[in-house]
Design an enzyme around this catalytic site. Structure first.
Site, PDB file in Angstrom:
ATOM      1  N   GLU A 190      -4.502  -6.976   5.709  1.00 31.12           N
ATOM      2  CA  GLU A 190      -3.725  -5.744   5.784  1.00 31.12           C
ATOM      3  C   GLU A 190      -2.284  -5.938   5.305  1.00 31.12           C
ATOM      4  O   GLU A 190      -1.557  -6.780   5.829  1.00 31.12           O
ATOM      5  CB  GLU A 190      -3.674  -5.195   7.223  1.00 31.12           C
ATOM      6  N   HIS A 200      -4.216   5.921   4.903  1.00 34.00           N
ATOM      7  CA  HIS A 200      -3.577   7.246   4.744  1.00 34.00           C
ATOM      8  C   HIS A 200      -2.337   6.999   3.895  1.00 34.00           C
ATOM      9  O   HIS A 200      -2.038   5.848   3.566  1.00 34.00           O
ATOM     10  CB  HIS A 200      -3.156   7.823   6.111  1.00 34.00           C
ATOM     11  N   ASP A 230       3.442   1.071   5.225  1.00 33.56           N
ATOM     12  CA  ASP A 230       3.537   2.211   6.137  1.00 33.56           C
ATOM     13  C   ASP A 230       4.857   2.231   6.895  1.00 33.56           C
ATOM     14  O   ASP A 230       5.472   3.290   7.051  1.00 33.56           O
ATOM     15  CB  ASP A 230       2.367   2.124   7.117  1.00 33.56           C
ATOM     16  N   ASP A 282      -1.734  -0.373   4.467  1.00 32.13           N
ATOM     17  CA  ASP A 282      -1.431   0.674   5.450  1.00 32.13           C
ATOM     18  C   ASP A 282      -0.400   1.625   4.843  1.00 32.13           C
ATOM     19  O   ASP A 282       0.675   1.205   4.438  1.00 32.13           O
ATOM     20  CB  ASP A 282      -0.916   0.063   6.757  1.00 32.13           C
ATOM     21  N   THR A 303      -4.343  -1.417  13.124  1.00 30.86           N
ATOM     22  CA  THR A 303      -5.320  -1.731  12.064  1.00 30.86           C
ATOM     23  C   THR A 303      -6.160  -2.966  12.396  1.00 30.86           C
ATOM     24  O   THR A 303      -7.394  -2.855  12.503  1.00 30.86           O
ATOM     25  CB  THR A 303      -4.630  -1.853  10.701  1.00 30.86           C
ATOM     26  N   HIS A 340       7.520   5.215   6.936  1.00 30.19           N
ATOM     27  CA  HIS A 340       8.074   5.898   8.118  1.00 30.19           C
ATOM     28  C   HIS A 340       9.603   5.902   8.065  1.00 30.19           C
ATOM     29  O   HIS A 340      10.242   6.861   8.497  1.00 30.19           O
ATOM     30  CB  HIS A 340       7.634   5.208   9.405  1.00 30.19           C
ATOM     31  N   SER A 364      -3.062   5.506  12.069  1.00 33.03           N
ATOM     32  CA  SER A 364      -3.670   4.256  11.588  1.00 33.03           C
ATOM     33  C   SER A 364      -4.818   3.801  12.470  1.00 33.03           C
ATOM     34  O   SER A 364      -5.706   3.084  12.008  1.00 33.03           O
ATOM     35  CB  SER A 364      -2.614   3.158  11.502  1.00 33.03           C
TER      36      SER A 364
HETATM   37 MG    MG Z   1      -1.609  -0.974  10.213  1.00 30.31          MG
HETATM   38 ZN    ZN Z   2       2.088   4.769  10.158  1.00 31.92          ZN
END
Ligand code: MG
Ligand code: ZN
Length: 434
Positions: A253, A301, A258, A33, A134, A262, A81
């Protein structure tokens, strides 16, 4: 030549003898992620030696086959996501926030649901809660990713109804599945599903179905206490799903690359990459012993607008990244209950770097504020300090629209070559399992 021919005919015989049960390959579908190319580069350089230019060989450098677009079916190029996981799971684009649903809010059948219908064993492991965007997009259908209790209710009810598309599901999420108003753990145990809440139980569990909920929400960051959690959950999932008669499909995952993005927290991100790298070592060992396994990996992403190098300086200090001992979230939590006079020393000790006058000034400015504003300002000061020390740039606390890497090996892996849209990964995997 003779031996090769013999080997080939033995393989053919074995293949035809097993064709009924084993025509379809196992699927291991890995999603990092937020894992844009920048994060792959950061991890490789962080593991390499700058002085001797000895490049580390990471698991991310095998099997690179292409790149994918990630844009959603929404009024923006930048996906979240949920929309991206929905694309990766169903082969259809949707709006930001959608869990396994189309733009008109009709449910889309996921690769895991197709796999289940074809007789597969199925499962997922994540370092987020199991009902986070996810993993949820592979098993549930709901208009909004943020309604965690409702998504947990859908996933719990599936077990009661006997139509859950997962046999093994491991991650966090106790606070959604074990609630005062609804104790799903109790209800689904009555249906013969083992529910475990302690990672020590992973190695003891002998058979599916199992739900693992190892934290109230997400698991601790790899840099703090979560170092081996993804690899351990993956080993257990492969052991339970891959024990023989049926093919399996497993989604893995690396959820928190991610989250560190952030937070604009480079050390946190690199350690999450390391946790995924360790997990890929486990996966690779499985693949070597079980060649009828298709491995596909991508990202949903990229996050944060990460740059290695900033402010016109030709430098990224990977050694300084590795000297940082904890996540920004961890440091901030400790600092908020500490006398602010102690902040500069505390930060210098944990980042292992002498702070500049500007760094100390930013901490002082944050300490003068109150409440949530103070927490945010402290977070931003720590993101600034760790970025400045390491030569790391960030442009956003959100996602970005850049293309992401695609990796594949094993049967059908040629279908995951070149430039593609993220929906093609979902579509092709569905074609393989259905
Ligand atoms: Mg995720
Ligand atoms: Zn995110």
């Amino acid at each position: 030549m003779k031996r090769t021919l013999l080997a080939a005919s033995v393989a053919l015989l074995a293949g035809s003898a097993m064709a009924d049960d084993h025509q379809q390959p196992n699927i291991i579908y890995v999603i990092g992620d937020g894992m844009g190319f920048e994060f792959i580069s950061a991890y490789r350089y962080a593991m390499s030696d700058l002085e001797t230019k000895t490049m580390a060989e990471t698991q991310f450098d095998h099997y690179l086959t292409g790149a994918a677009m990630t844009y959603p079916e929404d009024d923006t190029w930048v996906t979240d996501s949920a929309a991206s996981a929905t694309a990766l799971a169903t082969g259809e684009k949707s709006y930001n926030g959608a869990i396994g649903m189309d733009n008109d809010k009709t449910s889309l059948k996921t690769v895991m649901e197709y796999a289940k219908d074809s007789g597969y064993m199925t499962g997922s492991v994540s370092t987020s809660q199991i009902n986070h965007a996810t993993p949820a997009s592979f098993f549930a259908h709901h208009p909004s990713r943020y309604e965690y209790n409702q998504i947990a209710d859908l996933m719990g009810q599936q077990i009661l109804d006997g139509d859950a598309a997962y046999d093994v599901i491991l991650g966090g999420g106790q606070q959604y599945f074990i609630r005062d108003d609804k104790n799903w753990a109790e209800l689904i145990e009555q249906q013969g599903v083992s529910v475990i809440t302690d990672m020590q139980q992973l190695e003891q569990i002998q058979q599916a179905p199992v739900m693992g909920l190892f934290a109230p929400k997400g698991l601790p960051h790899a840099i703090d206490e979560g170092k081996d959690s993804l690899a351990r959950m993956t080993s257990t999932a492969l052991r339970l799903l891959g024990n023989g008669d049926k093919p399996f499909a497993l989604m893995i995952e690396g959820s928190q690359i991610d989250w560190c993005g952030h937070a604009n927290d480079i050390a946190c991100a690199v350690h999450e990459m390391d946790s995924l790298n360790k997990t890929l070592e486990v996966v690779n060992e499985y693949i070597e012993n079980n060649p009828n396994t298709l491995f596909v990996m991508t990202a949903d992403h990229s996050t944060g607008g990460l740059t290695l190098g900033r402010d016109g300086e030709y430098a990224w200090y990977s050694d300084r990244v590795m000297d940082i001992e904890h996540s920004i979230a961890y440091m901030r939590e400790k600092m908020l209950v500490m006398d602010a006079d102690l902040w500069p020393r505390y930060v210098a000790d944990l980042v292992n770097f002498e702070l500049t006058a500007e760094h100390i000034e930013r901490l002082a400015a944050a300490s003068a504020l109150e409440g949530e504003v103070r927490e945010d300002a402290l977070h931003q000061a720590l993101a600034y300090i760790t970025g400045d020390i390491t030569g790391t740039g960030w442009t956003s606390s959100g996602h970005t629209a850049v293309d992401v890497p695609v990796y594949a090996t094993g049967p059908h892996s040629e279908q995951f070559r070149g430039f593609m849209d993220n929906t093609q990964l979902g579509k092709r995997l569905i074609d393989i399992v259905r």
